[in-house]
Design a protein around this motif. Structure first.
Motif, PDB file in Angstrom:
ATOM      1  N   TYR A 120       0.834  -1.208   0.000  1.00 56.72           N
ATOM      2  CA  TYR A 120       0.000   0.000   0.000  1.00 56.72           C
ATOM      3  C   TYR A 120       0.862   1.249   0.000  1.00 56.72           C
ATOM      4  O   TYR A 120       0.623   2.199  -0.770  1.00 56.72           O
ATOM      5  N   ARG A 121       1.867   1.274   0.829  1.00 54.32           N
ATOM      6  CA  ARG A 121       2.716   2.454   0.933  1.00 54.32           C
ATOM      7  C   ARG A 121       3.515   2.661  -0.369  1.00 54.32           C
ATOM      8  O   ARG A 121       3.737   3.800  -0.791  1.00 54.32           O
ATOM      9  N   THR A 122       3.913   1.554  -0.992  1.00 51.57           N
ATOM     10  CA  THR A 122       4.607   1.668  -2.283  1.00 51.57           C
ATOM     11  C   THR A 122       3.670   2.223  -3.355  1.00 51.57           C
ATOM     12  O   THR A 122       4.044   3.108  -4.138  1.00 51.57           O
ATOM     13  N   ALA A 123       2.436   1.697  -3.377  1.00 48.84           N
ATOM     14  CA  ALA A 123       1.461   2.168  -4.356  1.00 48.84           C
ATOM     15  C   ALA A 123       1.139   3.641  -4.163  1.00 48.84           C
ATOM     16  O   ALA A 123       0.948   4.381  -5.137  1.00 48.84           O
ATOM     17  N   LYS A 124       1.082   4.090  -2.929  1.00 44.21           N
ATOM     18  CA  LYS A 124       0.799   5.504  -2.656  1.00 44.21           C
ATOM     19  C   LYS A 124       1.937   6.383  -3.160  1.00 44.21           C
ATOM     20  O   LYS A 124       1.701   7.477  -3.710  1.00 44.21           O
ATOM     21  N   LYS A 125       3.173   5.912  -2.970  1.00 46.90           N
ATOM     22  CA  LYS A 125       4.311   6.683  -3.461  1.00 46.90           C
ATOM     23  C   LYS A 125       4.285   6.791  -4.989  1.00 46.90           C
ATOM     24  O   LYS A 125       4.731   7.790  -5.560  1.00 46.90           O
ATOM     25  N   GLU A 126       3.772   5.753  -5.621  1.00 47.64           N
ATOM     26  CA  GLU A 126       3.707   5.741  -7.085  1.00 47.64           C
ATOM     27  C   GLU A 126       2.408   6.351  -7.606  1.00 47.64           C
ATOM     28  O   GLU A 126       2.151   6.324  -8.820  1.00 47.64           O
ATOM     29  N   ASN A 127       1.589   6.870  -6.683  1.00 50.91           N
ATOM     30  CA  ASN A 127       0.301   7.499  -7.034  1.00 50.91           C
ATOM     31  C   ASN A 127      -0.642   6.534  -7.760  1.00 50.91           C
ATOM     32  O   ASN A 127      -1.437   6.941  -8.600  1.00 50.91           O
ATOM     33  N   ASN A 128      -0.519   5.263  -7.428  1.00 50.39           N
ATOM     34  CA  ASN A 128      -1.391   4.232  -8.009  1.00 50.39           C
ATOM     35  C   ASN A 128      -2.554   4.003  -7.042  1.00 50.39           C
ATOM     36  O   ASN A 128      -2.533   3.092  -6.213  1.00 50.39           O
ATOM     37  N   GLU A 129      -3.591   4.829  -7.136  1.00 45.81           N
ATOM     38  CA  GLU A 129      -4.685   4.805  -6.170  1.00 45.81           C
ATOM     39  C   GLU A 129      -5.506   3.513  -6.249  1.00 45.81           C
ATOM     40  O   GLU A 129      -5.995   3.017  -5.236  1.00 45.81           O
ATOM     41  N   THR A 130      -5.654   2.960  -7.448  1.00 47.80           N
ATOM     42  CA  THR A 130      -6.430   1.725  -7.596  1.00 47.80           C
ATOM     43  C   THR A 130      -5.768   0.582  -6.843  1.00 47.80           C
ATOM     44  O   THR A 130      -6.415  -0.147  -6.069  1.00 47.80           O
ATOM     45  N   ALA A 131      -4.467   0.426  -7.055  1.00 47.44           N
ATOM     46  CA  ALA A 131      -3.730  -0.626  -6.354  1.00 47.44           C
ATOM     47  C   ALA A 131      -3.705  -0.360  -4.848  1.00 47.44           C
ATOM     48  O   ALA A 131      -3.833  -1.289  -4.033  1.00 47.44           O
TER      49      ALA A 131
END
Length: 515
Positions: free
Chosen positions: A353-364
């Protein structure tokens, strides 16, 4: 959170246990003696008898010494959450800190405000105002215990919270669920009324010494009268709340209940061990060694105590680890391996989740957040390696529980007999009972310490049940620094205890006439 080595975990736990056990030498006497001295002052205000005033003032002096040292050890214990348990403080500080803050702002300030009037206001305020101040000091001390026990109960049964993956912190969502949880309410009443037993035993022991010395007869009779009645009421209330505590443990912490009884194999209608001797050859829940050398059971009593049903299934240590039995909620209990896997999934989902947030991947991010929420109840199991880590120290928990029960049973008979002889005005001539009253004082301390060993050692390896094990909660300190502070605290607390005992003994030798 970084998992740290076992030596650091053990020394950090040891340091906190040292502080907590020394602190608990002073707190129960404060809670118990506070009510007794307030009752005595109430008798003075109602009757106008100056002897009641002398008696109340004497016990206030003892209360004051004990109260001051209890505050000192309590402050050191609270500081350790930040120094030795910083991961814990970060992870749940938003919840755990709330009741401690209320305790400081409400209860502690109430005590601090009125204690000066209680000690120095005898000739400066009216009788009723002074009496009100005394009762408010007692109320403040009791409220202080309430909020600390609310915090402790939340660690045993974490509710009213939600995990925030953005801050990696648990946040309170329902204050009243935390404050009024069934574990908190029962723990508060059981702890406070059991402290009353210690206060009554202490007063009875000191009064018995005066009777043996043929000193202060009126003071001794008054003290014995109050101590015997108050102690009998307290021990009966403690038995009732102890029954409630066992029921809560069975529902919320079945491993602790199994450890209390040395129950390895679950059974329907399990009995309660009345007398038993653990087998030291029993090394694992998986071996075939009988856990007892011998035992005498009360049939169906453990099932009735824990589940209010004489035929209920009581899971043993092996059942809790291997799962597969039906819980009281109708669900099938998961095995350790299943909980461990779900805990690892929760930890991985948090990282993803924290990685996805850093990558601005809201769906993931939303997908990982949902997976984290689904598995979060087992978050702490992801930090455990083997099922054996779930098992607390069985001999320590078992013997602490049974010593507590045996001594509690003794106090039921003791206070009943003490009240009878006090009512018949035969105490002064009953030497054996006076000596027994003196010996009951250390027994009361052993009993109350044993109760906390059951509560705290029995929930290992958890700092927060199912959510955070001890190895994930401590600070990244050097082992040597923790060992050093352990030694410093041991010396300091021992010196404080010796000082308190000497001061109290001097006060007792001087007697109630000394102002």
């Amino acid at each position: 959170m970084e998992l740290l080595n076992a030596s650091l975990v053990d020394w950090s736990r040891g340091q906190f246990a040292l502080t907590a056990m020394y602190h608990w030498l002073f707190v129960p006497l404060t809670l118990g003696l506070g009510v007794i001295m307030a009752i005595m002052e109430t008798a003075y205000v109602r009757t106008g008898n100056e002897q009641w005033k002398k008696t109340a003032k004497f016990w206030m002096n003892i209360f004051g010494v004990n109260f001051a040292i209890g505050v000192a050890t309590g402050l050191i214990m609270e500081f350790q959450f930040g120094t030795n348990w910083s991961n814990y403080s970060w992870f749940v500080g938003d919840i755990f800190g709330a009741p401690l803050a209320i305790e400081g702002m409400l209860a502690f300030f109430m005590e601090a405000t009125f204690i000066s009037i209680m000690f120095f206001g005898w000739t400066r305020v009216s009788k009723k105002m002074h009496l009100a101040s005394t009762w408010l000091v007692v109320l403040g001390a009791t409220l202080s215990a309430l909020w600390i026990l609310v915090a402790n109960a939340w660690m045993q049964y974490p509710i009213g919270m939600e995990f925030n993956p953005d801050t990696v912190r648990n946040e309170m969502t329902d204050f009243w669920a935390v404050a009024l949880s069934p574990v908190a309410i029962n723990k508060f009443f059981h702890t406070v009324v059991s402290s009353w037993i210690l206060g009554a035993a202490f007063v009875a022991g000191v009064a018995a010494w005066y009777m043996l010395k043929n000193r202060e007869p009126e003071f001794s009779r008054q003290s014995m009268k109050v101590a015997s009645i108050f102690g009998l009421v307290a021990v009966l209330l403690t038995a009732m709340t102890g029954d409630g505590s066992a029921h809560q443990v069975a529902q919320k912490q079945p491993m602790k209940l199994a450890a209390m009884e040395g129950l390895y194999e679950g059974q329907n209608g399990a009995g309660l061990i009345a007398v038993g001797l653990l087998n030291p050859e029993k090394k694992s829940y998986k071996d075939d060694v009988d856990p007892y050398i011998f035992k005498v059971e009360i049939p169906n009593a453990l099932a009735l105590l824990g589940y209010r049903d004489m035929d209920a299934f009581v899971p043993g240590i092996k059942d809790i680890i291997e799962g597969g039995y039906t819980t009281t909620t109708g669900e099938v209990a998961l095995s350790f391996e299943e909980k461990q896997e779900r805990g690892k999934q929760a930890i991985q989902a948090l990282a993803d989740y924290r990685t996805a947030k850093k990558e601005n991947n809201e769906t993931a991010a939303e997908e990982y957040k949902a997976k984290l929420k689904e598995n979060y109840p087992y978050f702490g199991y992801g930090y455990l390696d083997t099922p054996e880590q779930l098992v607390p120290n069985i001999p320590m928990v078992f013997w602490a529980f049974h010593i507590m029960v045996y001594i509690g049973g003794f106090f039921v008979a003791f206070f009943a007999v003490l009240w009878f002889f006090s009512y018949k005005k035969k105490l002064e001539n009953t030497k054996w009972l006076l000596w027994l009253s003196i010996l009951s004082v250390p027994l009361a301390y052993i009993c109350t310490q044993a109760g906390w060993i059951v509560a705290e050692v029995g929930r290992q390896p958890w700092t927060i049940q199912d959510v955070l094990p001890v190895q994930a909660a401590i600070s990244a300190l050097s082992v040597n620094s923790v060992i050093t502070t352990f030694i410093v605290f041991a010396v300091l607390f021992t010196a404080l205890l010796i000082a308190e005992i000497r001061i109290m003994l001097n006060q007792i030798k001087k007697g109630p006439k000394a102002d």
